[in-house]
Design a protein around this motif. Sequence first.
Motif, PDB file in Angstrom:
ATOM      1  N   LYS A 166      14.886   2.632  -0.647  1.00 12.27           N
ATOM      2  CA  LYS A 166      14.778   1.076  -1.274  1.00 12.27           C
ATOM      3  C   LYS A 166      16.028   0.402  -1.467  1.00 12.27           C
ATOM      4  O   LYS A 166      15.922  -0.927  -1.217  1.00 12.27           O
ATOM      5  N   MET A 264       4.924  -9.231   0.541  1.00 12.71           N
ATOM      6  CA  MET A 264       3.658  -8.335   0.675  1.00 12.71           C
ATOM      7  C   MET A 264       2.790  -8.954  -0.290  1.00 12.71           C
ATOM      8  O   MET A 264       2.794  -9.325  -1.395  1.00 12.71           O
ATOM      9  N   SER A 266      -1.410  -8.453  -1.047  1.00 10.76           N
ATOM     10  CA  SER A 266      -2.820  -7.662  -1.185  1.00 10.76           C
ATOM     11  C   SER A 266      -3.945  -8.592  -1.346  1.00 10.76           C
ATOM     12  O   SER A 266      -3.755  -9.580  -2.233  1.00 10.76           O
ATOM     13  N   GLU A 322      -4.026  -6.109   3.018  1.00 12.51           N
ATOM     14  CA  GLU A 322      -2.426  -6.149   2.750  1.00 12.51           C
ATOM     15  C   GLU A 322      -1.912  -6.791   4.017  1.00 12.51           C
ATOM     16  O   GLU A 322      -2.050  -6.436   5.089  1.00 12.51           O
ATOM     17  N   HIS A 324       2.192  -8.171   5.556  1.00 14.58           N
ATOM     18  CA  HIS A 324       3.530  -8.074   5.413  1.00 14.58           C
ATOM     19  C   HIS A 324       4.224  -8.950   6.171  1.00 14.58           C
ATOM     20  O   HIS A 324       3.689  -9.472   7.540  1.00 14.58           O
ATOM     21  N   GLU A 354       2.265  -9.699  -7.161  1.00 18.25           N
ATOM     22  CA  GLU A 354       3.309  -9.018  -7.710  1.00 18.25           C
ATOM     23  C   GLU A 354       2.952  -7.647  -7.373  1.00 18.25           C
ATOM     24  O   GLU A 354       1.951  -7.229  -7.104  1.00 18.25           O
ATOM     25  N   SER A 355       4.520  -6.958  -7.356  1.00 19.13           N
ATOM     26  CA  SER A 355       4.296  -5.703  -6.717  1.00 19.13           C
ATOM     27  C   SER A 355       3.452  -4.612  -7.604  1.00 19.13           C
ATOM     28  O   SER A 355       2.796  -3.784  -7.503  1.00 19.13           O
ATOM     29  N   GLU A 356       3.587  -5.012  -9.225  1.00 20.73           N
ATOM     30  CA  GLU A 356       2.904  -4.189 -10.106  1.00 20.73           C
ATOM     31  C   GLU A 356       1.522  -4.362  -9.912  1.00 20.73           C
ATOM     32  O   GLU A 356       0.532  -3.369  -9.922  1.00 20.73           O
ATOM     33  N   ARG A 358      -0.189  -5.191  -7.117  1.00 22.56           N
ATOM     34  CA  ARG A 358      -0.578  -4.634  -5.851  1.00 22.56           C
ATOM     35  C   ARG A 358      -0.377  -3.075  -5.894  1.00 22.56           C
ATOM     36  O   ARG A 358      -1.383  -2.343  -5.421  1.00 22.56           O
ATOM     37  N   ASN A 359       0.567  -2.524  -6.639  1.00 25.10           N
ATOM     38  CA  ASN A 359       0.758  -1.045  -6.677  1.00 25.10           C
ATOM     39  C   ASN A 359      -0.755  -0.420  -7.682  1.00 25.10           C
ATOM     40  O   ASN A 359      -1.072   0.486  -7.391  1.00 25.10           O
TER      41      ASN A 359
END
Length: 506
Positions: A166, A264, A266, A322, A324, A354-356, A358-359
């Motif tokens: 990362k 990214m 989703s 998703e 990319h 937001e990544s949170e 999506r996760n």
Amino acid sequence: MHCWFFTSQVFKSLPGKALVGNSRNFHCIKPLLQSTRHRPLVETITTLRQNLIKSLGRDSVSDTEAIRKQHSRDEGVERHNHLADLVVWPKSTEECSIIASLCSEKKVPMIPFGTGTGLESGVCAAYGGVSVDMSKMDQIVNFNPEDFDVTVQPGVTRKGLNHFLKDHGLWFPVDPGADASLCGMTATSASGTNAVRYGTMRENVLNVEVVLADGRVLHTAGENRRSKKSSAGLNLTNLFVGSEGSLGFITKATLKIYGIPEMMLSAVCAFTTIKAAVDTCVQILQSNIPIARIELMDDVAMDMCNNHNKLDYKVAPTLFLEFHGSEDSVKSQAKFAGEIADYNGGSEFRWAYESEERNRLWKARHDIYWTTLQSNPGCRAIITDVCVPITRLPDLITQTKADIQESGIIGPCLGHVGDGNFHTFLVFNPNKPEEFKKAETLAARMTKRALDLNGTCTGEHGIGIGKMNYLEKEMGPVGIEMMKSIKKTLDPHWLMNPGKIFLSEY
């Protein structure tokens, strides 16, 4: 020291059969795997243990029952209660070579163990022997960010590698959900939710270091070779990708890595029917939209997902998608895919930027197996793993869902619809043998349908013990004969993970 082996009385009282059963093992009587190999004798194991301690150190060898139990099962349904006789922890390729040489000398089976996250009993000790736990070999031994490749030892896991990558703006996208060992993923040819864009392990392994049954060390593409393509000789690398530890210990794997996308995005979209959801997927792929993930969950799975994760998605066949790429390309892809979904009756579109967020969405998808078990306390589940051409998927899922509903078994359906890989979790109470038999019969019918539809019995979990019955029908007798010939050439005494893939040696 306790050494587990079959006595002659067992064989006399149960010719061709072995009793298998306790509160966690569900075959009351299971046909014994055909083999001329019996479990090693106490004296053999005692001598081998002493030799291993001399070579590896006392802390690297164990014969305690709790540790042997831990290393004799994975996360799938237990298919017998046989234990390894010893567990060892090598710290280097050289020590793996010593282990193989010592075991080969005594004709003792060897079973590689990564993280134990498999689902087809691939790590169980079908004939006893030595479980070789690779977790202490946990180094990233070669990293070439400009060339987009990395070489890892078997103790490095998917999440561990991505944590390292990362900071360099890179990632390894093959994602089976579990935090599996990367060399274990290589051994089973694993894939996951990103395979529709980035491929499976088979497309992402450049070279493999293998310790063979006699202790020799093989580099399948040549030592230190890491070119992206080669026409030199036979493709030995792909011979070992998916070999499930039956040809040797994978002690290093050189992998392709990728740049982390700029953006990214989703999305979740509900449909009225499974067919409408799969049609949407097919049309997205036909439109050449470079979608990164496209996953299907049926209404049963969505209901469990909502209840367990405190979500409020519509209880209906649902696609998880998703995208990319650059910001402009992702927005364009999403817009086009949304129009296709609308055309097929898709609704309830929800976007996660937001990544949170999506996760959280993908965690709900990845955790559906554990969600299923927690929604049915005390139960276990048979996990199916068929894969068919995607245009055949609606028929397969529709027939399977009707079969499940008629049986009365709980069975959520989901899959990597972008490549035709489809799973069900067939829930049963381990204290009710009739439920297990019913679930097993359902799984067999589903697999037969997949083979009849020009598919495979396993898209990503491997054969192990659980799918041996189906392999010959899929590959044909000549294919099986060829595989066994390769096995006998590399492992003439059938010591590497015996009792897996093939129903018999001959």
